[in-house]
Design a protein around this motif. Structure first.
Motif, PDB file in Angstrom:
ATOM      1  N   ALA A   8       0.813  -1.220   0.000  1.00 59.87           N
ATOM      2  CA  ALA A   8       0.000   0.000   0.000  1.00 59.87           C
ATOM      3  C   ALA A   8       0.846   1.269   0.000  1.00 59.87           C
ATOM      4  O   ALA A   8       0.542   2.214  -0.735  1.00 59.87           O
ATOM      5  N   PRO A   9       1.915   1.366   0.819  1.00 63.43           N
ATOM      6  CA  PRO A   9       2.741   2.583   0.768  1.00 63.43           C
ATOM      7  C   PRO A   9       3.340   2.840  -0.605  1.00 63.43           C
ATOM      8  O   PRO A   9       3.427   3.995  -1.049  1.00 63.43           O
ATOM      9  N   VAL A  11       2.084   1.889  -3.521  1.00 61.54           N
ATOM     10  CA  VAL A  11       1.012   2.296  -4.430  1.00 61.54           C
ATOM     11  C   VAL A  11       0.679   3.768  -4.231  1.00 61.54           C
ATOM     12  O   VAL A  11       0.523   4.531  -5.200  1.00 61.54           O
ATOM     13  N   ARG A  12       0.579   4.204  -2.987  1.00 61.06           N
ATOM     14  CA  ARG A  12       0.265   5.608  -2.713  1.00 61.06           C
ATOM     15  C   ARG A  12       1.392   6.520  -3.189  1.00 61.06           C
ATOM     16  O   ARG A  12       1.146   7.576  -3.785  1.00 61.06           O
ATOM     17  N   ALA A  13       2.628   6.116  -2.913  1.00 66.53           N
ATOM     18  CA  ALA A  13       3.761   6.937  -3.337  1.00 66.53           C
ATOM     19  C   ALA A  13       3.864   6.991  -4.857  1.00 66.53           C
ATOM     20  O   ALA A  13       4.205   8.027  -5.433  1.00 66.53           O
ATOM     21  N   THR A  14       3.551   5.883  -5.510  1.00 67.04           N
ATOM     22  CA  THR A  14       3.596   5.851  -6.978  1.00 67.04           C
ATOM     23  C   THR A  14       2.574   6.806  -7.568  1.00 67.04           C
ATOM     24  O   THR A  14       2.860   7.528  -8.532  1.00 67.04           O
ATOM     25  N   ARG A  15       1.377   6.834  -7.011  1.00 65.59           N
ATOM     26  CA  ARG A  15       0.350   7.771  -7.488  1.00 65.59           C
ATOM     27  C   ARG A  15       0.815   9.214  -7.319  1.00 65.59           C
ATOM     28  O   ARG A  15       0.594  10.061  -8.195  1.00 65.59           O
ATOM     29  N   THR A  16       1.469   9.495  -6.202  1.00 67.70           N
ATOM     30  CA  THR A  16       1.952  10.854  -5.953  1.00 67.70           C
ATOM     31  C   THR A  16       3.008  11.248  -6.978  1.00 67.70           C
ATOM     32  O   THR A  16       2.963  12.351  -7.547  1.00 67.70           O
ATOM     33  N   ARG A  19       1.383  11.778 -10.442  1.00 66.42           N
ATOM     34  CA  ARG A  19       0.722  13.085 -10.566  1.00 66.42           C
ATOM     35  C   ARG A  19       1.758  14.191 -10.710  1.00 66.42           C
ATOM     36  O   ARG A  19       1.569  15.142 -11.487  1.00 66.42           O
ATOM     37  N   VAL A  94       9.605   7.267   1.831  1.00 65.77           N
ATOM     38  CA  VAL A  94       8.775   6.519   0.886  1.00 65.77           C
ATOM     39  C   VAL A  94       9.697   5.612   0.071  1.00 65.77           C
ATOM     40  O   VAL A  94      10.894   5.894  -0.060  1.00 65.77           O
ATOM     41  N   ALA A  98       9.232   4.002  -6.030  1.00 63.01           N
ATOM     42  CA  ALA A  98       7.984   4.672  -6.401  1.00 63.01           C
ATOM     43  C   ALA A  98       8.238   5.787  -7.400  1.00 63.01           C
ATOM     44  O   ALA A  98       7.388   6.072  -8.251  1.00 63.01           O
TER      45      ALA A  98
END
Length: 267
Positions: A8-9, A11-16, A19, A94, A98
């Motif tokens: 999960a960390p 995935v969230r960092a990759t999205r950041t 963007r 992070v 990512a």
């Protein structure tokens, strides 16, 4: 694939990071040139084409030659854009990988959208809609592979000129040198007696696999398999699945190699 790649960390960092890259990729000069080439070529081919079949054949050359080149250059350029900030970014709590995933994902998305400019004129005029969409999909697959290698080269080189040269060498090697070596091997007696081995050499290269898939799907382009080679016929019959698997392998490999290298970098 390591389990941490799906954490999960990460995935969230990759999205950041994705963007963040989407906000900066609009300044990528290679994207600007690529978009102009795609739009201009698509419009020109539809305008000058005298038959429906000639447009997909011509666009295939763009997919094989232009898409890999600019995917590499965009990947290298994007990775080098963060050279000055890399120490700060890698010091954050992070996963470092990512940054690689996020950049690759954003660049792949933008590259795929830009490729649509080449097929849009043909789609609007109703010319070979199925073939054009298939070529766009081929371009998206190749874009994913060579963008990943471009990002990997960008993280491996600290000099911008060296990174661009490395990208050009990879493009030339995959497009020209590999096929030249395969052509020379085709004259070897052992390879001539085992045509399946020679076809296997071509199928490992995603550019050749896409070329074979496109030629077999275009009814106006003659293509024959080695006589009596049942294995080759079966292989060609599952080309779409093979292309997906090949794309996954050649995309994941540079991302995995880069992630391992980043884990050992001190900041």
């Amino acid at each position: 694939m390591p389990e941490r790649w799906l954490s999960a960390p990460l995935v969230r960092a990759t999205r950041t990071y994705a963007r963040r890259e989407l906000q900066t990729v609009v300044r990528n000069r290679f994207l600007h040139v690529f978009s102009l080439i795609m739009a201009g070529a698509g419009t020109l081919l539809v305008t000058l084409s005298g038959s429906d079949g000639s447009v997909p054949v011509a666009l295939l050359q763009l997919v094989l030659y232009v898409v890999p080149l600019f995917a590499l250059l965009m990947g290298v350029s994007a990775a080098h854009e963060e050279l000055d900030e890399r120490a700060f970014l890698f010091s954050q709590p992070v996963p470092r990988v990512a940054a690689v995933f996020g950049q690759w994902l954003a660049l792949w998305l933008v590259l795929g959208l830009a490729q649509g400019l080449a097929v849009l004129p043909g789609l609007l005029t109703g010319r070979s809609v199925g073939a054009l969409l298939q070529l766009w999909l081929y371009g998206v697959l190749l874009g994913g592979i060579f963008t990943a290698w471009g990002v990997a080269l960008g993280y491996r080189t600290s000099d911008r000129a060296r990174g661009v040269i490395s990208g050009l060498l990879v493009w030339f090697g995959a497009l020209v040198l590999y096929d030249l070596a395969a052509l020379m091997l085709s004259h070897v007696g052992f390879i001539q007696r085992v045509p399946e081995l020679w076809v296997a050499l071509l199928m490992v290269n995603p550019l050749d696999a896409v070329r074979l898939s496109a030629l077999t799907s275009m009814q106006d382009v003659p293509f024959t398999t080695p006589e009596g080679s049942r294995l080759v016929e079966v292989w060609l019959s599952v080309l779409p699945l093979w292309l997906i698997a090949l794309t996954g392998f050649w995309t994941a490999l540079p991302l995995w190699l880069t992630s391992r290298r980043l884990d050992h970098i001190e900041v």
